[in-house]
Design a protein around this motif. Structure first.
Motif, PDB file in Angstrom:
ATOM      1  N   SER A   1       0.808  -1.308   0.190  1.00  0.00           N
ATOM      2  CA  SER A   1       0.111  -0.093   0.084  1.00  0.00           C
ATOM      3  C   SER A   1       0.863   1.247  -0.005  1.00  0.00           C
ATOM      4  N   GLY A   2       2.113   1.309   0.162  1.00  0.00           N
ATOM      5  CA  GLY A   2       3.096   2.271   0.505  1.00  0.00           C
ATOM      6  C   GLY A   2       3.259   2.682   1.835  1.00  0.00           C
ATOM      7  N   ASN A   3       2.558   1.908   2.713  1.00  0.00           N
ATOM      8  CA  ASN A   3       2.488   2.481   4.202  1.00  0.00           C
ATOM      9  C   ASN A   3       4.002   1.832   4.833  1.00  0.00           C
ATOM     10  N   ALA A   4       4.375   2.455   5.674  1.00  0.00           N
ATOM     11  CA  ALA A   4       5.753   1.870   6.526  1.00  0.00           C
ATOM     12  C   ALA A   4       5.672   1.693   8.046  1.00  0.00           C
ATOM     13  N   TYR A   5       6.180   0.824   8.530  1.00  0.00           N
ATOM     14  CA  TYR A   5       6.050   0.574   9.832  1.00  0.00           C
ATOM     15  C   TYR A   5       7.167   0.434  10.502  1.00  0.00           C
ATOM     16  N   VAL A   6       7.282   0.812  11.966  1.00  0.00           N
ATOM     17  CA  VAL A   6       8.581   0.895  12.798  1.00  0.00           C
ATOM     18  C   VAL A   6       8.118   0.234  14.110  1.00  0.00           C
ATOM     19  N   TRP A   7       8.793  -0.922  14.335  1.00  0.00           N
ATOM     20  CA  TRP A   7       8.621  -1.560  15.517  1.00  0.00           C
ATOM     21  C   TRP A   7       9.890  -1.566  16.515  1.00  0.00           C
ATOM     22  N   GLU A   8       9.627  -1.503  17.684  1.00  0.00           N
ATOM     23  CA  GLU A   8      10.687  -1.436  18.791  1.00  0.00           C
ATOM     24  C   GLU A   8      10.746  -3.132  19.202  1.00  0.00           C
ATOM     25  N   ILE A   9      12.058  -3.438  18.788  1.00  0.00           N
ATOM     26  CA  ILE A   9      11.851  -5.080  18.662  1.00  0.00           C
ATOM     27  C   ILE A   9      12.006  -5.609  20.128  1.00  0.00           C
ATOM     28  N   MET A  10      12.709  -5.115  21.162  1.00  0.00           N
ATOM     29  CA  MET A  10      12.664  -5.705  22.419  1.00  0.00           C
ATOM     30  C   MET A  10      11.218  -5.742  22.964  1.00  0.00           C
ATOM     31  N   SER A  11      10.427  -4.856  22.688  1.00  0.00           N
ATOM     32  CA  SER A  11       8.858  -4.810  23.379  1.00  0.00           C
ATOM     33  C   SER A  11       7.839  -5.092  22.512  1.00  0.00           C
ATOM     34  N   GLY A  12       8.444  -5.163  21.196  1.00  0.00           N
ATOM     35  CA  GLY A  12       7.272  -5.631  20.047  1.00  0.00           C
ATOM     36  C   GLY A  12       6.475  -4.475  19.618  1.00  0.00           C
TER      37      GLY A  12
END
Length: 469
Positions: free
Chosen positions: A104-115
């Motif tokens: 869709s063109g959307n981007a996501y950023v996750w903090e790995i250690m907390s999910g």
């Protein structure tokens, strides 16, 4: 010398999974089933996990999937199901953040250690094909199927107090005329970006000024790129199976017309199908290429001959990753398997409120001996604060140590970000002042034509930058 293994996967079928080979002997060490990852959809996290987005969602209705395998127990993946299918993924070098791009063109950023899902936004109007970080992890680089490249500041993306507004990109480049196929960062402070495209070109960019420095043209679509260990030689795999070898040109272009070259190249021939992935061994002595012909070739960089060839069943290979063999299984003197690594939770499907009770996460390794049966782990700031409060009732040294670790990590992150912003401003100001000075001097010289002025300007700026670097 570190023994290396090669990890490869395909996007054709979940049953093909991930294959791991010993690069020294050619033996197949491991097969991880149930994985079909698109291009740029596989990475190794801190040499302890394999992370892969899934081209064929598994167990998810209407969304996507991201699988994570601990390398010391690779048969039991942790399965996360984002709200939509994720294609390319990338992580920061410290393993703190994971980014994913969607059709869709959307981007996501996750903090790995907390999910925790920290940010989601519309990064491009078209599907995202590539994601990468600058050398110091301060910039996120995104490329889409329409050839557009955008540069984002990680400081703004991680600003949870500004979650209501859409992030703004630093640069937006549309000089490519077709889908982006790869990103590489190099140069001093990793301020140079190399991009490849299905339009048959590789372009060299200055991440600080946003200037297009150089364009290298090829006979057909560029499908994969890699840089040697010295970051000076560019390897470009194209759609007819050839691999072109060129010296990386990072000279500045002028005004709106960057230099376009089709200069002499060394050509490697060893595949019968389009090149799908390129990478290098840790030592830099081997170039590794994958192709639509379902083979992987290991090239000796001293004489450019194929030293080993792997056959990959029936599917094209979309991703290649080199990892230390020691990451697969850690063995102590008594030959017992040791459970090591990070504890990683499932990635959130939706963003959490800023004042969520889960708290923010800080990277805090706790080092314990193997004999104690403990491992390096990461805890949330919320849980750590609670532990500190409990420990402080007895005024123990452990409480003070935990406080110091938290303070040091937070200061290190802030220092890195401030240093990068200062360096960007310094470089930009220096270049602008020099360019203005040279243009003024040339415009007052009647003995030079416009073409000669441009040549002289390019030469003087190039020499100036070379001295500074």
């Amino acid at each position: 010398m570190v023994r290396e293994v090669l990890v490869a996967c395909s996007d054709r079928s979940m049953s093909l999974g991930i294959t791991v080979w010993d690069m020294n002997t050619g033996d197949r060490l491991l097969h991880i089933p149930t994985c079909a990852s698109p291009f740029h959809g596989l990475l190794c996290l801190r040499n302890q996990f394999l992370v892969a987005s899934q081209a064929h969602k598994h167990g998810s209705f209407g969304g996507g999937a991201i699988f994570l395998w601990p390398l010391n127990k690779p048969q039991s993946p942790l399965r996360s199901y984002p709200i939509e299918a994720i294609g390319p993924i990338s992580s920061t070098k410290d393993g703190l953040y994971l980014v994913g791009g969607a059709l869709s063109g959307n981007a996501y950023v996750w903090e790995i250690m907390s999910g925790r899902l920290l940010k989601t936004w519309r990064a491009h109007p078209k599907a995202l094909n590539c994601l990468a970080f600058s050398g110091d992890d301060s910039l996120l680089i995104s490329g889409s199927c329409d050839g557009v490249i955008r540069i984002w500041s990680m400081i703004s993306l991680l600003d949870v107090t500004d979650s209501g507004s859409l992030p703004s990109f630093i640069h937006c480049w549309s000089e490519h005329h077709s889908s982006i196929t790869g990103f590489l960062t190099t140069g001093s402070s990793s301020s140079v970006l190399v991009s490849s495209s299905m339009d048959g070109t590789c372009k060299v960019w200055d991440l600080i000024s946003g200037r297009l420095c150089h364009t290298q043209a090829f006979p057909t679509s560029v499908t994969a790129i890699a840089l040697d260990s010295e970051k000076q030689i560019l390897f470009s795999g194209i759609a007819d199976g050839r691999i072109f070898v060129n010296i990386l040109n990072v000279g500045l272009g002028l005004e709106n017309s960057a230099v376009i070259s089709e200069g002499p190249s060394m050509v490697l021939r060893g595949h019968k199908g389009s090149i799908t992935a390129l990478t290098f061994s840790f030592s830099g002595s081997l170039l590794i290429s994958a192709s639509e012909d379902c083979t992987v070739c290991l090239w000796d960089v001293s004489d450019w001959v194929i030293t080993r060839r792997f056959n990959y069943q029936k599917g094209r290979i979309t991703n290649l990753v080199v990892i230390p063999q020691s990451s697969l299984v850690s063995v102590v003197e008594n030959h017992q398997r040791v459970c090591y690594g990070l504890r990683v939770p499932v990635l959130d499907k939706y963003p959490q409120p800023v004042n969520s009770s889960s708290g923010t996460v800080t990277l805090l390794p706790t080092y314990c001996s193997i004999e104690d049966g403990n491992m390096t782990t990461f805890r949330s700031t919320h849980s750590l604060n609670q532990q500190i409060l409990d420990l402080e009732q007895g005024r123990t040294p452990e409480a003070l140590q935990m406080k110091v670790e938290m303070s040091v990590e937070n200061r290190m992150w802030a220092t890195r970000m401030a240093k990068h912003v200062t360096e960007m401003n310094r470089h930009l100001q220096s270049r602008l002042l020099d360019l203005v000075q040279y243009r003024l001097s040339l415009s007052s010289d009647p003995d030079f034509s416009t073409t000669e002025r441009r040549k002289k300007l390019k030469l003087t700026v190039h020499n100036h930058l070379r001295r500074n670097n």
